[in-house]
Write a protein that holds these residues in place. Structure first.
Motif, PDB file in Angstrom:
ATOM      1  N   THR A  34       0.833  -1.196   0.000  1.00  0.00           N
ATOM      2  CA  THR A  34       0.000   0.000   0.000  1.00  0.00           C
ATOM      3  C   THR A  34       0.868   1.247   0.000  1.00  0.00           C
ATOM      4  OG1 THR A  34      -1.969  -0.977   1.039  1.00  0.00           O
ATOM      5  CG2 THR A  34      -1.616   1.377   1.396  1.00  0.00           C
ATOM      6  N   PHE A  35       1.960   1.216   0.762  1.00  0.00           N
ATOM      7  CA  PHE A  35       2.854   2.373   0.853  1.00  0.00           C
ATOM      8  C   PHE A  35       3.377   2.789  -0.510  1.00  0.00           C
ATOM      9  CE2 PHE A  35       3.439   3.358   5.278  1.00  0.00           C
ATOM     10  CZ  PHE A  35       4.104   4.578   5.258  1.00  0.00           C
ATOM     11  N   TYR A  36       3.699   1.811  -1.359  1.00  0.00           N
ATOM     12  CA  TYR A  36       4.246   2.128  -2.673  1.00  0.00           C
ATOM     13  C   TYR A  36       3.264   2.936  -3.519  1.00  0.00           C
ATOM     14  CZ  TYR A  36       7.381  -1.751  -1.423  1.00  0.00           C
ATOM     15  OH  TYR A  36       8.260  -2.584  -0.783  1.00  0.00           O
ATOM     16  N   LYS A  37       1.986   2.837  -3.210  1.00  0.00           N
ATOM     17  CA  LYS A  37       0.953   3.489  -4.014  1.00  0.00           C
ATOM     18  C   LYS A  37       0.472   4.808  -3.416  1.00  0.00           C
ATOM     19  CE  LYS A  37      -0.658  -1.172  -5.129  1.00  0.00           C
ATOM     20  NZ  LYS A  37      -1.714  -2.159  -4.845  1.00  0.00           N
ATOM     21  N   PHE A  63      -5.355  -0.032   3.899  1.00  0.00           N
ATOM     22  CA  PHE A  63      -5.072  -0.819   2.703  1.00  0.00           C
ATOM     23  C   PHE A  63      -5.537  -0.100   1.443  1.00  0.00           C
ATOM     24  CE2 PHE A  63      -5.898  -3.385   6.399  1.00  0.00           C
ATOM     25  CZ  PHE A  63      -4.755  -4.164   6.476  1.00  0.00           C
ATOM     26  N   ALA A  64      -4.849  -0.397   0.354  1.00  0.00           N
ATOM     27  CA  ALA A  64      -5.122   0.275  -0.910  1.00  0.00           C
ATOM     28  C   ALA A  64      -6.487  -0.084  -1.482  1.00  0.00           C
ATOM     29  CB  ALA A  64      -4.034  -0.070  -1.934  1.00  0.00           C
ATOM     30  N   ASP A  65      -6.966  -1.292  -1.205  1.00  0.00           N
ATOM     31  CA  ASP A  65      -8.240  -1.716  -1.759  1.00  0.00           C
ATOM     32  C   ASP A  65      -8.893  -2.743  -0.858  1.00  0.00           C
ATOM     33  OD1 ASP A  65      -7.406  -4.524  -2.732  1.00  0.00           O
ATOM     34  OD2 ASP A  65      -5.933  -3.222  -3.705  1.00  0.00           O
ATOM     35  N   SER A 143      -8.542   2.231  -4.446  1.00  0.00           N
ATOM     36  CA  SER A 143      -9.236   3.405  -3.956  1.00  0.00           C
ATOM     37  C   SER A 143      -8.321   4.511  -3.465  1.00  0.00           C
ATOM     38  CB  SER A 143     -10.189   2.990  -2.826  1.00  0.00           C
ATOM     39  OG  SER A 143     -11.174   2.116  -3.313  1.00  0.00           O
ATOM     40  N   LEU A 144      -7.035   4.361  -3.647  1.00  0.00           N
ATOM     41  CA  LEU A 144      -6.136   5.435  -3.267  1.00  0.00           C
ATOM     42  C   LEU A 144      -6.385   6.648  -4.166  1.00  0.00           C
ATOM     43  CD1 LEU A 144      -2.830   3.444  -2.803  1.00  0.00           C
ATOM     44  CD2 LEU A 144      -4.089   4.598  -1.014  1.00  0.00           C
ATOM     45  N   VAL A 145      -6.450   7.801  -3.571  1.00  0.00           N
ATOM     46  CA  VAL A 145      -6.629   9.032  -4.332  1.00  0.00           C
ATOM     47  C   VAL A 145      -5.253   9.605  -4.613  1.00  0.00           C
ATOM     48  CG1 VAL A 145      -7.634  11.337  -4.337  1.00  0.00           C
ATOM     49  CG2 VAL A 145      -8.833   9.444  -3.214  1.00  0.00           C
ATOM     50  N   MET A 146      -4.866   9.655  -5.880  1.00  0.00           N
ATOM     51  CA  MET A 146      -3.503  10.043  -6.213  1.00  0.00           C
ATOM     52  C   MET A 146      -3.473  10.926  -7.448  1.00  0.00           C
ATOM     53  SD  MET A 146      -2.037   6.210  -5.768  1.00  0.00           S
ATOM     54  CE  MET A 146      -0.331   6.612  -5.945  1.00  0.00           C
ATOM     55  N   SER A 147      -2.469  11.786  -7.505  1.00  0.00           N
ATOM     56  CA  SER A 147      -2.329  12.647  -8.679  1.00  0.00           C
ATOM     57  C   SER A 147      -1.659  11.903  -9.819  1.00  0.00           C
ATOM     58  CB  SER A 147      -1.507  13.890  -8.323  1.00  0.00           C
ATOM     59  OG  SER A 147      -0.223  13.512  -7.860  1.00  0.00           O
ATOM     60  N   ASP A 148      -0.718  11.008  -9.494  1.00  0.00           N
ATOM     61  CA  ASP A 148      -0.004  10.245 -10.517  1.00  0.00           C
ATOM     62  C   ASP A 148       0.678   9.085  -9.828  1.00  0.00           C
ATOM     63  OD1 ASP A 148       1.397   9.169 -12.560  1.00  0.00           O
ATOM     64  OD2 ASP A 148       2.446  10.988 -13.146  1.00  0.00           O
ATOM     65  N   SER A 149       0.068   7.901  -9.869  1.00  0.00           N
ATOM     66  CA  SER A 149       0.568   6.764  -9.107  1.00  0.00           C
ATOM     67  C   SER A 149       1.921   6.279  -9.584  1.00  0.00           C
ATOM     68  CB  SER A 149      -0.441   5.599  -9.177  1.00  0.00           C
ATOM     69  OG  SER A 149      -0.637   5.196 -10.509  1.00  0.00           O
ATOM     70  N   ASP A 150       2.276   6.579 -10.815  1.00  0.00           N
ATOM     71  CA  ASP A 150       3.539   6.085 -11.339  1.00  0.00           C
ATOM     72  C   ASP A 150       4.667   7.101 -11.232  1.00  0.00           C
ATOM     73  OD1 ASP A 150       1.696   4.495 -13.950  1.00  0.00           O
ATOM     74  OD2 ASP A 150       2.460   3.617 -12.095  1.00  0.00           O
ATOM     75  N   GLU A 195      10.924   4.510   0.271  1.00  0.00           N
ATOM     76  CA  GLU A 195      10.031   3.499  -0.279  1.00  0.00           C
ATOM     77  C   GLU A 195      10.718   2.640  -1.339  1.00  0.00           C
ATOM     78  OE1 GLU A 195       9.249   6.635   0.182  1.00  0.00           O
ATOM     79  OE2 GLU A 195       7.343   6.784   1.256  1.00  0.00           O
ATOM     80  N   ASP A 196      11.532   3.272  -2.193  1.00  0.00           N
ATOM     81  CA  ASP A 196      12.248   2.516  -3.223  1.00  0.00           C
ATOM     82  C   ASP A 196      13.260   1.553  -2.605  1.00  0.00           C
ATOM     83  OD1 ASP A 196      10.914   3.551  -5.384  1.00  0.00           O
ATOM     84  OD2 ASP A 196      12.345   5.169  -5.725  1.00  0.00           O
ATOM     85  N   LEU A 197      13.953   2.017  -1.572  1.00  0.00           N
ATOM     86  CA  LEU A 197      14.912   1.155  -0.883  1.00  0.00           C
ATOM     87  C   LEU A 197      14.225  -0.075  -0.303  1.00  0.00           C
ATOM     88  CD1 LEU A 197      17.197   3.717   1.009  1.00  0.00           C
ATOM     89  CD2 LEU A 197      17.967   1.974  -0.610  1.00  0.00           C
ATOM     90  N   ILE A 198      13.084   0.144   0.360  1.00  0.00           N
ATOM     91  CA  ILE A 198      12.358  -0.968   0.969  1.00  0.00           C
ATOM     92  C   ILE A 198      11.852  -1.928  -0.101  1.00  0.00           C
ATOM     93  CG2 ILE A 198      10.346  -1.587   2.352  1.00  0.00           C
ATOM     94  CD1 ILE A 198      10.625   1.181   3.704  1.00  0.00           C
ATOM     95  N   ARG A 199      11.308  -1.367  -1.175  1.00  0.00           N
ATOM     96  CA  ARG A 199      10.777  -2.206  -2.262  1.00  0.00           C
ATOM     97  C   ARG A 199      11.848  -3.134  -2.832  1.00  0.00           C
ATOM     98  NH1 ARG A 199       6.859  -0.751  -6.395  1.00  0.00           N
ATOM     99  NH2 ARG A 199       7.113   1.432  -5.826  1.00  0.00           N
ATOM    100  N   HIS A 200      13.018  -2.569  -3.175  1.00  0.00           N
ATOM    101  CA  HIS A 200      14.078  -3.368  -3.760  1.00  0.00           C
ATOM    102  C   HIS A 200      14.695  -4.340  -2.752  1.00  0.00           C
ATOM    103  CE1 HIS A 200      13.851  -0.187  -6.845  1.00  0.00           C
ATOM    104  NE2 HIS A 200      14.352  -1.093  -7.664  1.00  0.00           N
TER     105      HIS A 200
END
Length: 206
Positions: A34-37, A63-65, A143-150, A195-200
């Motif tokens: 969820t954090f990544y999003k 949670f994201a969804d 359902s996350l409200v985001m301006s640009d998820s990517d 977040e990127d460090l944790i993801r990788h």
């Protein structure tokens, strides 16, 4: 029961964030998936939540969804799996991957997660199999409200202590300090966000 939050993200301290809802700051524990999003600080977010009341604490999980929350709720029904371990499982493996492991009877992927030994992995496979029969028919419900998820995190949101923050996040998820430090340093590159460090790091350990 608090089933949903909609407000502004004002703090991120993986695996915890704070959401300001009309002037009230809600501390929320969230899996890294969820954090990544999550949107940037100061932007609006909507999370599906699960409220846990204990004798010594009241905890809110986000949670994201709905599907991710559903999986969390199914996990904590398994004997020996509490909210913390469920959060760790969802942080270390995507929901669809977990469902695939259950359907395939794959314990090898599960035992790589901290706190999941062979017996726990086998118990997860047995107890979750029936609960996840209709998973493929569950609707997508982001359902996350985001301006640009990517969009990558801007430099202004990156901190000099991202290494320390990432290590502390892994420790909070159940990884041993030495294991967390080794995993983070193995993937670290200058300019990476927490977040990127944790993801990788998590991908490298699974």
């Amino acid at each position: 029961m608090i089933g949903r939050l909609r407000g502004v993200v004002i703090e991120k301290m993986p695996p915890q964030l704070v959401v300001d809802v009309n002037g009230v700051g809600y501390e929320v524990e969230a899996p890294m998936t969820t954090f990544y999003k999550l949107p940037h600080l100061g932007e609006e977010v909507m999370l599906f939540t699960h409220f846990v009341v204990r004798e010594d604490a009241q905890l809110l999980y986000g949670f994201a969804d709905r599907n991710e929350r559903r999986l969390f709720r199914d996990l904590i029904k398994v004997n020996g799996v509490g909210p913390k371990l469920a959060l760790t499982i969802l942080s270390g493996i995507e929901a669809t991957q977990f469902v695939r492991c259950v359907h395939d009877g794959d314990t090898n992927a599960l035992v790589k997660l901290p706190g999941v030994g062979k017996k726990t992995a086998e118990r997860l496979l047995v107890e979750m199999k029936d609960r996840l029969k209709d998973w493929n028919n569950a609707p997508e419900d982001f359902s996350l409200v985001m301006s640009d998820s990517d969009a990558p995190m801007p430099a202004a949101n990156q901190t000099d202590n991202s290494l320390e923050e990432a290590e502390q996040a892994l420790i909070a998820l159940g990884y041993k300090p030495a294991q967390a430090s080794k995993a983070i340093n193995a993937v670290y590159e200058s300019g990476m966000s927490t977040e990127d460090l944790i993801r990788h790091a998590l991908k490298g350990m699974v």
